[in-house]
Design a protein around this motif. Structure first.
Motif, PDB file in Angstrom:
ATOM      1  N   ALA A 122      20.725 -46.002   6.757  1.00  0.00           N
ATOM      2  CA  ALA A 122      20.989 -47.100   7.689  1.00  0.00           C
ATOM      3  C   ALA A 122      19.740 -47.467   8.474  1.00  0.00           C
ATOM      4  N   MET A 123      18.996 -46.475   8.953  1.00  0.00           N
ATOM      5  CA  MET A 123      17.794 -46.756   9.742  1.00  0.00           C
ATOM      6  C   MET A 123      16.716 -47.422   8.881  1.00  0.00           C
ATOM      7  N   PHE A 124      16.521 -46.916   7.655  1.00  0.00           N
ATOM      8  CA  PHE A 124      15.541 -47.541   6.760  1.00  0.00           C
ATOM      9  C   PHE A 124      15.911 -48.993   6.472  1.00  0.00           C
ATOM     10  N   GLY A 125      17.187 -49.250   6.222  1.00  0.00           N
ATOM     11  CA  GLY A 125      17.609 -50.612   5.893  1.00  0.00           C
ATOM     12  C   GLY A 125      17.490 -51.567   7.058  1.00  0.00           C
ATOM     13  N   VAL A 126      17.827 -51.122   8.279  1.00  0.00           N
ATOM     14  CA  VAL A 126      17.770 -52.017   9.443  1.00  0.00           C
ATOM     15  C   VAL A 126      16.326 -52.382   9.781  1.00  0.00           C
ATOM     16  N   PHE A 127      15.441 -51.385   9.766  1.00  0.00           N
ATOM     17  CA  PHE A 127      14.055 -51.624  10.165  1.00  0.00           C
ATOM     18  C   PHE A 127      13.130 -51.952   8.966  1.00  0.00           C
ATOM     19  N   ARG A 128      13.707 -51.983   7.732  1.00  0.00           N
ATOM     20  CA  ARG A 128      12.929 -52.320   6.524  1.00  0.00           C
ATOM     21  C   ARG A 128      11.677 -51.458   6.445  1.00  0.00           C
ATOM     22  N   SER A 129      11.888 -50.142   6.580  1.00  0.00           N
ATOM     23  CA  SER A 129      10.770 -49.203   6.610  1.00  0.00           C
ATOM     24  C   SER A 129      10.391 -48.808   5.187  1.00  0.00           C
ATOM     25  N   GLY A 130       9.176 -49.125   4.805  1.00  0.00           N
ATOM     26  CA  GLY A 130       8.673 -48.722   3.513  1.00  0.00           C
ATOM     27  C   GLY A 130       9.345 -49.437   2.348  1.00  0.00           C
ATOM     28  N   ILE A 131       9.029 -48.980   1.163  1.00  0.00           N
ATOM     29  CA  ILE A 131       9.587 -49.585  -0.051  1.00  0.00           C
ATOM     30  C   ILE A 131      11.085 -49.363  -0.114  1.00  0.00           C
ATOM     31  N   VAL A 132      11.546 -48.136   0.293  1.00  0.00           N
ATOM     32  CA  VAL A 132      12.981 -47.832   0.228  1.00  0.00           C
ATOM     33  C   VAL A 132      13.755 -48.725   1.190  1.00  0.00           C
ATOM     34  N   GLY A 133      13.234 -48.915   2.386  1.00  0.00           N
ATOM     35  CA  GLY A 133      13.931 -49.740   3.362  1.00  0.00           C
ATOM     36  C   GLY A 133      14.016 -51.189   2.949  1.00  0.00           C
ATOM     37  N   ARG A 134      12.907 -51.741   2.420  1.00  0.00           N
ATOM     38  CA  ARG A 134      12.926 -53.137   1.989  1.00  0.00           C
ATOM     39  C   ARG A 134      13.858 -53.326   0.792  1.00  0.00           C
ATOM     40  N   THR A 135      13.880 -52.354  -0.098  1.00  0.00           N
ATOM     41  CA  THR A 135      14.762 -52.453  -1.267  1.00  0.00           C
ATOM     42  C   THR A 135      16.226 -52.472  -0.838  1.00  0.00           C
ATOM     43  N   ILE A 136      16.609 -51.563   0.072  1.00  0.00           N
ATOM     44  CA  ILE A 136      18.003 -51.519   0.552  1.00  0.00           C
ATOM     45  C   ILE A 136      18.363 -52.809   1.260  1.00  0.00           C
ATOM     46  N   SER A 137      17.473 -53.285   2.135  1.00  0.00           N
ATOM     47  CA  SER A 137      17.770 -54.489   2.902  1.00  0.00           C
ATOM     48  C   SER A 137      17.871 -55.717   1.994  1.00  0.00           C
ATOM     49  N   ASP A 138      16.917 -55.889   1.057  1.00  0.00           N
ATOM     50  CA  ASP A 138      16.932 -57.069   0.194  1.00  0.00           C
ATOM     51  C   ASP A 138      18.176 -57.098  -0.678  1.00  0.00           C
TER      52      ASP A 138
END
Length: 372
Positions: free
Chosen positions: A7-23
């Motif tokens: 959830a934190m990675f997706g909300v803040f678009r942190s790194g490649i994993v965060g941007r992938t989850i959010s997109d």
């Protein structure tokens, strides 16, 4: 923990994993949908991480939000709507002069004191001490007390009681023998010597069985396990006839004669038949209670008479309250009274301050309803 990280990675678009989850979530559910999905994952992760329930989590969130709103409200009302007051109460900052401000005076709530009437029918007449009477004071002689034939206690057949106690305990598997017998005015104590390894709880639980076997006059016996200062267990059996103890015997006993304190009063005889005296000054409180005919009035009158025999009016002043007008009115006229015996209930709220002159004793709120 994994859900919280996702959830934190997706909300803040942190790194490649965060941007992938959010997109991926935005492409499938739009931006709002992606936000709520990540928020739900974060809440579920928090609940699982702290091993709690949904209702407890909601209560915690509500309390936190409540505290935040209260802090914001206090800040707005203090610094926006009342800027002058906030500036006055603000502490001095570094580099500023500290002004001499008067501290706010505390508000003291003074309780209303009862008004003591100084005149009229409810006023108390204080009896002053006569110097002439004090100079020629003579203690009453003990010859005023009648010589009475004291009635001895009837303890019954002591030998039979001793055998019965031993046989009754033996029938329950307890080996014991009577090592000492103390005959008192109202009870007789049989001191038992028990064998090692015997639990005292086994003996104390046989009180009713012993009362039945001994045919106790009152239907009860008292077990004292152990007797203070001795390695014995005491079985106290009520006497069939109590002993009459005279006041003259108590006043002439060593317990009273060897203690010169003015507030020493007779208490009676102990379980061994020895006189016992007590000092009223050492009693935190005194409550005399008992059934009809148990001797409440007798002990109270014995105490008052003991004070009259042993003290002068300069040593002890008495205030007696007798709402029933049956027990203490006979003491009207004695020189030890601070005032006449109080019998009117409306005078029981008496609040007096008495200076004894020599001792500087203050008496406040002396009389309570029904007290003496």
């Amino acid at each position: 923990m994994l859900l919280i990280s996702i959830a934190m990675f997706g909300v803040f678009r942190s790194g490649i994993v965060g941007r992938t989850i959010s997109d991926n979530l935005v492409a499938d559910f739009s931006g709002v949908g992606a936000f709520f999905i990540l928020l739900t994952a974060f809440v579920v992760g928090i609940i699982l991480f702290f091993n709690t329930s949904v209702d407890v989590f909601l209560v915690i969130v509500i309390n936190v939000l409540k505290k935040v709103f209260e802090a914001i409200y206090a800040f707005v009302t203090r610094f926006i709507f009342n800027p002058d007051k906030a500036a006055v109460n603000a502490p001095a900052q570094k580099g500023e002069f500290i002004t001499n401000k008067a501290a706010p005076q505390p508000v003291i709530n003074v309780a209303k004191q009862p008004v003591v009437p100084k005149s009229g029918g409810d006023a108390l007449t204080i009896r002053p001490l006569s110097n002439e009477a004090l100079q020629h004071w003579e203690f009453p002689t003990l010859n005023l007390l009648e010589e009475m034939k004291e009635q001895k206690a009837d303890a019954g057949d002591i030998a039979w009681n001793s055998d019965t106690i031993e046989h009754t305990l033996d029938s329950f598997g307890i080996k014991a023998r009577v090592a000492e017998i103390n005959q008192g005015p109202t009870v007789t104590q049989y001191a038992l010597e028990i064998v090692a390894g015997t639990k005292l709880t086994k003996i104390t639980g046989l009180a009713n069985d012993l009362a039945l076997a001994l045919a106790a006059p009152t239907g009860q016996v008292r077990i004292e396990a152990p007797i203070p200062g001795k390695s014995y267990v005491g079985v106290e059996i009520p006497n069939r006839k109590s002993e009459v103890v005279s006041l003259k015997r108590m006043l002439t006993s060593e317990a009273m004669m060897h203690d010169p304190h003015p507030l020493v009063v007779p208490m009676g005889l102990d379980v061994s038949g020895h006189p016992v005296a007590g000092n009223i000054a050492k009693f935190p409180h005194v409550l005399i209670a008992g059934t009809t005919g148990s001797g409440k009035s007798v002990i109270l009158n014995a105490w008052i008479c003991s004070l009259l025999f042993r003290t002068t009016p300069e040593d002890v002043r008495l205030i007696l309250v007798d709402p029933k007008r049956v027990e203490l009115t006979q003491y009207n006229g004695i020189p030890h009274l601070f005032t006449e015996v109080i019998v009117e209930p409306e005078k029981n709220y008496l609040c007096a301050q008495v200076d004894s002159g020599r001792n500087g004793i203050e008496i406040q709120r002396i009389c309570k309803s029904g007290g003496a």
